[in-house]
Write a protein that holds these residues in place. Sequence first.
Motif, mmCIF file in Angstrom:
data_model
loop_
_atom_site.group_PDB
_atom_site.id
_atom_site.type_symbol
_atom_site.label_atom_id
_atom_site.label_comp_id
_atom_site.label_asym_id
_atom_site.label_seq_id
_atom_site.Cartn_x
_atom_site.Cartn_y
_atom_site.Cartn_z
ATOM 1 N N ILE A 14 3.672 0.374 2.728
ATOM 2 C CA ILE A 14 3.254 -0.567 3.762
ATOM 3 C C ILE A 14 3.113 -1.947 3.141
ATOM 4 O O ILE A 14 2.406 -2.122 2.140
ATOM 5 C CB ILE A 14 1.916 -0.135 4.399
ATOM 6 C CG1 ILE A 14 2.045 1.269 4.998
ATOM 7 C CG2 ILE A 14 1.474 -1.134 5.454
ATOM 8 C CD1 ILE A 14 0.739 1.833 5.504
ATOM 9 N N GLU A 15 3.779 -2.921 3.754
ATOM 10 C CA GLU A 15 3.649 -4.312 3.345
ATOM 11 C C GLU A 15 3.067 -5.119 4.494
ATOM 12 O O GLU A 15 2.727 -4.571 5.545
ATOM 13 C CB GLU A 15 5.010 -4.862 2.900
ATOM 14 C CG GLU A 15 5.520 -4.215 1.624
ATOM 15 C CD GLU A 15 6.785 -4.886 1.106
ATOM 16 O OE1 GLU A 15 7.461 -5.551 1.909
ATOM 17 O OE2 GLU A 15 7.083 -4.735 -0.090
ATOM 18 N N ILE B 6 0.873 -1.178 0.000
ATOM 19 C CA ILE B 6 0.000 0.000 0.000
ATOM 20 C C ILE B 6 0.907 1.224 0.000
ATOM 21 O O ILE B 6 1.758 1.376 0.892
ATOM 22 C CB ILE B 6 -0.922 0.019 1.233
ATOM 23 C CG1 ILE B 6 -1.772 -1.245 1.291
ATOM 24 C CG2 ILE B 6 -1.809 1.253 1.214
ATOM 25 C CD1 ILE B 6 -2.559 -1.390 2.583
ATOM 26 N N LEU B 7 0.746 2.090 -0.987
ATOM 27 C CA LEU B 7 1.547 3.309 -1.101
ATOM 28 C C LEU B 7 0.736 4.472 -0.547
ATOM 29 O O LEU B 7 -0.424 4.677 -0.940
ATOM 30 C CB LEU B 7 1.926 3.573 -2.553
ATOM 31 C CG LEU B 7 2.712 2.464 -3.269
ATOM 32 C CD1 LEU B 7 2.933 2.826 -4.721
ATOM 33 C CD2 LEU B 7 4.037 2.222 -2.578
ATOM 34 N N VAL C 252 7.912 1.171 5.205
ATOM 35 C CA VAL C 252 9.076 1.914 4.742
ATOM 36 C C VAL C 252 8.675 3.374 4.595
ATOM 37 O O VAL C 252 7.713 3.693 3.882
ATOM 38 C CB VAL C 252 9.594 1.368 3.396
ATOM 39 C CG1 VAL C 252 10.857 2.115 2.978
ATOM 40 C CG2 VAL C 252 9.874 -0.132 3.504
ATOM 41 N N LEU C 253 9.405 4.260 5.283
ATOM 42 C CA LEU C 253 9.167 5.704 5.216
ATOM 43 C C LEU C 253 10.222 6.339 4.322
ATOM 44 O O LEU C 253 11.427 6.096 4.512
ATOM 45 C CB LEU C 253 9.213 6.324 6.611
ATOM 46 C CG LEU C 253 8.226 5.763 7.635
ATOM 47 C CD1 LEU C 253 8.478 6.394 8.993
ATOM 48 C CD2 LEU C 253 6.794 6.012 7.194
ATOM 49 N N PRO D 12 -4.313 -7.092 11.446
ATOM 50 C CA PRO D 12 -3.083 -7.381 10.714
ATOM 51 C C PRO D 12 -2.158 -6.175 10.724
ATOM 52 O O PRO D 12 -2.584 -5.035 10.933
ATOM 53 C CB PRO D 12 -3.575 -7.708 9.295
ATOM 54 C CG PRO D 12 -4.921 -7.081 9.196
ATOM 55 C CD PRO D 12 -5.505 -7.127 10.577
ATOM 56 N N PHE D 13 -0.882 -6.440 10.490
ATOM 57 C CA PHE D 13 0.115 -5.380 10.590
ATOM 58 C C PHE D 13 -0.177 -4.229 9.643
ATOM 59 O O PHE D 13 -0.023 -3.056 10.008
ATOM 60 C CB PHE D 13 1.511 -5.943 10.301
ATOM 61 C CG PHE D 13 2.563 -4.891 10.164
ATOM 62 C CD1 PHE D 13 3.133 -4.303 11.283
ATOM 63 C CD2 PHE D 13 2.976 -4.460 8.904
ATOM 64 C CE1 PHE D 13 4.088 -3.307 11.159
ATOM 65 C CE2 PHE D 13 3.939 -3.473 8.767
ATOM 66 C CZ PHE D 13 4.491 -2.897 9.896
ATOM 67 N N GLU D 14 -0.602 -4.518 8.414
ATOM 68 C CA GLU D 14 -0.801 -3.441 7.432
ATOM 69 C C GLU D 14 -1.873 -2.461 7.896
ATOM 70 O O GLU D 14 -1.781 -1.252 7.643
ATOM 71 C CB GLU D 14 -1.154 -4.007 6.060
ATOM 72 C CG GLU D 14 -2.428 -4.829 5.996
ATOM 73 C CD GLU D 14 -2.190 -6.298 6.245
ATOM 74 O OE1 GLU D 14 -3.058 -7.104 5.856
ATOM 75 O OE2 GLU D 14 -1.137 -6.636 6.833
#
Length: 337
Positions: A86-87, A75-76, A92-93, A125-127
């Motif tokens: 986001i995975e 997800i961008l 990742v920032l 879930p983490f995302e």
Amino acid sequence: PYKYPRSTASDSSLMTDLRLRCTELDKDGNVTVRAGEFQKSDLCAQHGLLPRDLRKIDSKFVNQMPAILVRSQAILVNLLHIRALIEADRIVLFDSIAAPATHSQTILVYELQERLRSVSPVAQPFEFRALEAVLISVVGSLQSDEEVLVSLVQNLLAFLEESVDRSKLRELLQYSKRLSRFEQKVLNIRDAIDEVLEQDDDLAAMYLTQKRNGNPRAADDHEDVELMLETYLKQVEEIVNHVENVSSHVRTTEDVVNIILDSQRNSLLLLEIRLTILTVGLSTGTFLSGLFGMNLVNSLENHPDAFFVVSAIAFTAIFALTITGLRAMRNVLRKIN
């Protein structure tokens, strides 16, 4: 011997354009990579992205519209100061590689660590936890900016209700522009969230953990993420409504100030017209006195009452012309009003 070409400033700029700097956090909120620099091609291969996808999260492009893009493995997110990927097991920032890490970026990392490590009463879930942490940061930043800006505008409007000052009017113009820019920024974020909510396929594809485990969601099975996005959409809409109300008060104040200034301008014009009428009347008396002031011989030089008669005629002409002009001006004003 062979001479290697020297690197130039353009080569350095090209290398900078081909790299991105990012900070990576795992599912437990631990920083696995801090301000690491990676080639864009490597990032595309690692995360299953296309080069055009990276453009949305490349902080070098500062005038991009906010967006939440759903891809097969990630997800961008591009909202305000946050550009993230986001995975299912990491976030990742991304930050500008041409500048040092900003204070807001450092604060964001700490906030994400705290929220990702906190235990939620409902298993998510983490995302979703990462996306919600990003949305919380975005909404919090908007609310903070709104409180500061609205407070300044309201204090200025309260001052202008008491008296109209030129310096305060300049400040009102500047605050009005800032308020318009902020309102547009919030509207863009609202549209970005609303656009995702309208796409059932994207909502179902946001369940990255289940997709990775081989159990993808159906296109109409996305209640959890839909409720989460709707919650923050309502908060953004509340900010939009509040800002629109303040903008309406600013426009009303501007209209009232313009009416006051127009009234003062009209008063000055009326004063100028009165002075002009008086000047015309005085010029008539001056004309008569100028005729008798010429060094010409006439039969009135030795007349005992000539001075008083001429003076009376001059004053009568001045008075008559002035009264006639003022009455004509009053009749015109009555017809206008």
